[in-house]
Design an enzyme around this catalytic site. Structure first.
Site, mmCIF file in Angstrom:
data_model
loop_
_atom_site.group_PDB
_atom_site.id
_atom_site.type_symbol
_atom_site.label_atom_id
_atom_site.label_comp_id
_atom_site.label_asym_id
_atom_site.label_seq_id
_atom_site.Cartn_x
_atom_site.Cartn_y
_atom_site.Cartn_z
ATOM 1 N N PRO A 367 0.828 -1.221 0.000
ATOM 2 C CA PRO A 367 0.000 0.000 0.000
ATOM 3 C C PRO A 367 0.855 1.260 0.000
ATOM 4 O O PRO A 367 1.894 1.322 0.654
ATOM 5 C CB PRO A 367 -0.794 -0.119 1.309
ATOM 6 C CG PRO A 367 -0.758 -1.564 1.667
ATOM 7 C CD PRO A 367 0.538 -2.091 1.161
ATOM 8 N N GLY A 368 0.408 2.258 -0.755
ATOM 9 C CA GLY A 368 1.047 3.567 -0.708
ATOM 10 C C GLY A 368 2.196 3.783 -1.661
ATOM 11 O O GLY A 368 2.828 4.838 -1.629
ATOM 12 N N THR A 372 -2.384 3.184 -7.816
ATOM 13 C CA THR A 372 -3.590 3.817 -8.360
ATOM 14 C C THR A 372 -3.278 5.163 -8.999
ATOM 15 O O THR A 372 -3.777 5.480 -10.090
ATOM 16 C CB THR A 372 -4.641 3.984 -7.252
ATOM 17 O OG1 THR A 372 -4.920 2.707 -6.668
ATOM 18 C CG2 THR A 372 -5.927 4.561 -7.811
ATOM 19 N N SER A 696 14.343 -17.222 5.114
ATOM 20 C CA SER A 696 15.547 -16.504 4.686
ATOM 21 C C SER A 696 16.565 -16.296 5.795
ATOM 22 O O SER A 696 17.694 -15.890 5.528
ATOM 23 C CB SER A 696 15.162 -15.149 4.081
ATOM 24 O OG SER A 696 14.572 -14.313 5.051
ATOM 25 N N LYS A 739 16.299 -5.518 1.549
ATOM 26 C CA LYS A 739 17.219 -6.009 2.579
ATOM 27 C C LYS A 739 18.581 -5.335 2.483
ATOM 28 O O LYS A 739 19.161 -4.932 3.496
ATOM 29 C CB LYS A 739 17.359 -7.529 2.458
ATOM 30 C CG LYS A 739 16.120 -8.299 2.867
ATOM 31 C CD LYS A 739 16.313 -9.796 2.694
ATOM 32 C CE LYS A 739 15.079 -10.565 3.158
ATOM 33 N NZ LYS A 739 15.233 -12.016 2.984
#
Length: 791
Positions: A367-368, A372, A696, A739
């Site tokens: 999100p963000g 869109t 990981s 990372k």
């Protein structure tokens, strides 16, 4: 009040109608037994839609309305059930909280909630009953049909007269119940007041009169004298219109239907419609002109409005200037080169082939990150009409395909609604949050989306309401999603997925300078030289007041500072703001409060058993310290794992420990001093309030165990990530870019990665790669050599 319900096959009882019903199904027998015990002897009869279904389990398999009836007599047929004689009382709805039929008794409510008539309605009903009587009288004299009950009906009060007239005469020639008869009776029960009941019955009797060709000879002759014999269709329409006009005059509400029909006909002629659509529109217009009730005419008009307002041939003109499109995208969005290149590829191909089908691109990211807003910017750059449909929480297939016109309040689906809003056949259509669709007993909306997103099928998209095939092949579909794994596989196969990773701190800083601050200053009517945000100030806000993948929280924090500054300016007596005021840490803390977040930093001192792992989070990445300790104070052989680790990470600890036990001597562990049967091992990952999962951290856990058991520290400027296998192979992991950036931010200057992740290093900013050493490994032996030196 609760009443038992009796589910019938092809039997719909009208109020005041007396009929006999054979009951044999177990649940129906239970309902009769329950009704026998009550003083009222009342039961609700409701018909199932499919008469071939033996057991009905859901309410959507039943008609919406039923009839409350009184049981007049019961004959016990022993093993074969009951024969019951019932009399209809009133139309009712069943109040069900669940979709499944899980009880015998249910609460109900009346369909007609106010049976009291006004004087105006009584006059109108008297006129309608006169028309009903005339129809029955003419029909009873027809040579092929004999009705014995007609004279008995005449003496009844007006409400009973209408219902029993319908019960007696709305059927087929052979008096068998047909699907149309059931629908007609259901339509009568659905009417919310007595005036509409009478109008509906009159309308249905008109249909019977026409469909069964029992128009009286004198009426035939009168109409034939007025109109040419070659126009039988016009004769029928004229007769029905005149009859309806008489009723409308008595109601005092003659409509402007003729005027509406003329406008619709002119619109049909003016529009460039496909032949099948034009033919359908004219047929519906004819139905509209001949509709007997205002309810039916409004339904038909609503359908015609949708059919004619849809763009069938109107096409927008796209911007095909590659340079202007690229410039627009660069001006509005920082980075995201892959998406920009894909749009330019589409445009280049479109210039060569104007009939090219639009791509179906899905932007996947946290999100963000601007998914869109990017699609909106693409629509502006291409000069395309933009339509957005939010699919979050959609669980009904009808939301996509629409409802059939037979349903009350039926509407088209979201796709057709979006095309109407666009007004052209080639808009940019955004399917937002495509991963948030869910399915339930009403259908699977993802399955309906398959036809929309398949270039080979969407040329003939079918909406249940429109009922005419609609061409979606020229639409440029784009979709957004937060999680790739939650998109149904069949949909993924039809999508071109482009992943948008979280922004780095440097990217966030550039976005703030190029876009966020400009907009905030413009909204606040603030000059750029009044308040100056330096790079250090922006970095401080990003690192200590936001923890996100995108820039929404950063936008809010910057806006908060500007608003606080403006309020402080107005509090100043001179009401003058100083020029070139630089935002520093003190000002940020003053306006935003104490520091909210802090990223993990590398340890300054080396301690055996502590290793820097690397985590990929929703907010980007972070350093993940792994701590291992061992002791001989316990029973021995125990392994304790803490830090809120999920299943996969717990398994990584087990694999790492098993690998170390099998290779202890090889990796410098003195098994004479360290016996795995005598020691207890404790593995801990700090920040226990945050759940952690994934494989990981495997090589970091392995290294921490070796470091603790051999009492050899690991340098703090080194971090590592990679899955560990039982044979020591190092497996591929994800989130390399995030990372590496987070490790560099924490002060790490040496990183160990699986060799299979080398291809993802191209996403890491060059300035970081130039200032950091990357070790690519295939087996843990290589990790051991890098950490502890040659074995």
């Amino acid at each position: 009040m609760k009443k038992p319900i009796l589910i019938s096959r092809a039997i719909v009882v009208l109020p005041y109608e007396t009929t006999t019903i054979e009951v044999g199904r177990p649940k129906s027998i239970q309902a009769i037994d329950l009704a026998k015990q009550s003083s009222s002897k009342e039961i609700i009869i409701i018909s199932q839609k499919d008469i071939d279904t033996d057991e009905v389990v859901n309410f959507d398999e039943l008609y919406k309305v039923g009839t409350l009836v009184k049981i007049k007599s019961i004959i016990d047929n022993f093993d074969e059930g009951y024969s019951i004689e019932v009399e209809g009382l009133k139309a009712v709805y069943i109040n069900n909280e669940n979709d499944v039929i899980d009880a015998i008794e249910y609460e109900y409510e009346d369909v007609i909630t106010n049976p009291i008539l006004s004087n105006k309605d009584e006059i109108a009903i008297n006129g309608i009953n006169s028309e009903i009587f005339n129809i029955i009288n003419k029909r009873s004299r027809h040579k092929n049909i004999n009705f014995d009950n007609m004279h008995a009906l005449i003496s009844l009060e007006k409400e009973k007269f209408a219902y029993l007239a319908a019960a007696t005469y709305i059927n087929d020639y052979d008096n068998e119940i047909s699907e149309k008869t059931i629908e007609d009776r259901i339509n009568i029960l659905l009417q919310p007041n007595l005036l509409l009941v009478h109008e509906t019955i009159l309308h249905l009797l008109f249909d019977q009169l026409v469909d069964k060709r029992v128009i009286e000879d004198e009426v035939e002759k009168t109409i034939t004298d007025k109109i040419n014999n070659n126009f039988q269709k016009q004769q029928r329409e004229f007769y029905l219109r005149e009859k309806l006009k008489v009723v409308k005059e008595q109601l005092g509400e003659l409509s402007s239907r003729e005027e509406d029909a003329d406008k619709i006909r002119a619109k049909i002629e003016d529009l460039e419609l496909p032949p099948n659509v034009k033919e359908r529109a004219l047929a519906e217009l004819n139905r509209f002109e001949n509709a007997m009730s205002s309810n039916e005419s409004s339904v038909i008009k609503s359908y015609l409005d949708w059919l004619l307002d849809l763009p069938w041939t109107q096409q927008g003109v796209d911007n095909t200037d590659l340079m202007s499109v690229r410039t627009h995208l660069d001006d509005n969005h920082y980075g995201i080169e892959k998406v920009k290149e894909r749009i330019l590829e589409y445009l280049a191909l479109r210039m060569r082939n104007p009939n090219l089908k639009g791509p179906i691109i899905c932007l996947v990211g946290p999100p963000g990150v601007g998914k869109t807003s990017l699609v909106t910017s693409i629509a502006q750059a291409l000069n395309k009409k933009f339509v957005k449909v939010s699919l979050g929480g959609v669980r009904d297939e009808s939301e996509i395909r629409g409802h059939r016109k037979t349903y009350v309040g039926a509407m088209p689906g979201r796709i057709i609604k979006g095309m109407k809003k666009a007004g052209v056949i080639n808009p940019l259509f955004l399917l937002d949050e495509i991963d948030k669709m869910t399915s339930d007993q009403r259908g699977d909306p993802a399955a309906a989306m398959l036809e929309v997103l398949d270039p080979e099928q969407n040329k003939n998209f079918s909406d249940n309401y429109i009922e005419e095939e609609y061409d979606l092949s020229k639409v440029m579909f784009m979709a957004t999603a937060n999680y790739y794994q939650q998109i149904p596989y069949a949909l993924i196969d039809r999508l071109e997925v482009i992943e948008l990773s979280s922004y780095t701190a440097i990217e966030k800083r550039e976005i703030a300078k190029s876009h966020l601050l400009k907009r905030i200053f413009m909204d606040a009517k603030l000059n750029e030289n009044e308040l100056i945000f330096t790079d250090d100030a922006l970095d401080f806000i990003i690192n200590h007041y936001t923890k996100e993948a995108g820039v929404r929280e950063l936008d809010r924090q910057l806006g908060h500072i500007v608003r606080k500054y403006i309020v402080e300016t107005y509090k100043n007596k001179n009401n003058q703001s100083p020029l070139n005021l630089k935002v520093d840490e003190a000002m940020i803390i003053k306006y935003l409060g104490k520091i909210k977040f802090d990223f993990n930093k590398k340890e300054e001192t080396t301690i055996p058993g502590i290793v820097n792992g690397m985590a990929y989070t929703a907010a980007g990445g972070d350093l993940l310290p792994i701590e291992v300790n061992h002791s001989t104070n316990g029973k021995g052989g125990n392994v304790t794992i803490t830090g809120n680790l999920e299943k996969t990470m717990n398994e990584s600890v087990s694999v790492a420990l098993g690998f170390v036990k099998a290779n202890a001597d090889k990796y410098g562990i003195d098994t004479k001093k360290v016996s795995f049967k005598e020691i207890d091992i404790h593995v801990h990952v700090p920040s226990g309030g945050i759940p952690k999962d994934g494989p990981s951290a495997g090589i970091a856990i392995t290294t921490a165990i070796i470091s603790s058991l051999s009492q050899r520290p690991v340098r703090t400027t080194l971090s590592m990530t990679g899955e560990i296998m039982l044979r020591g192979n190092v497996g591929i992991i994800g989130g390399v870019k995030e990372k590496v950036i987070s490790a560099y931010r924490a002060g790490v200057r040496e990183i160990i990665l699986p060799i299979d992740d080398e291809r993802y290093l191209e996403d890491v900013p060059k300035y970081i790669l130039d200032d950091i050493k990357i070790h690519l490994v295939k087996h843990y032996d290589e990790v051991y050599n890098i950490v502890f030196g040659e074995k």
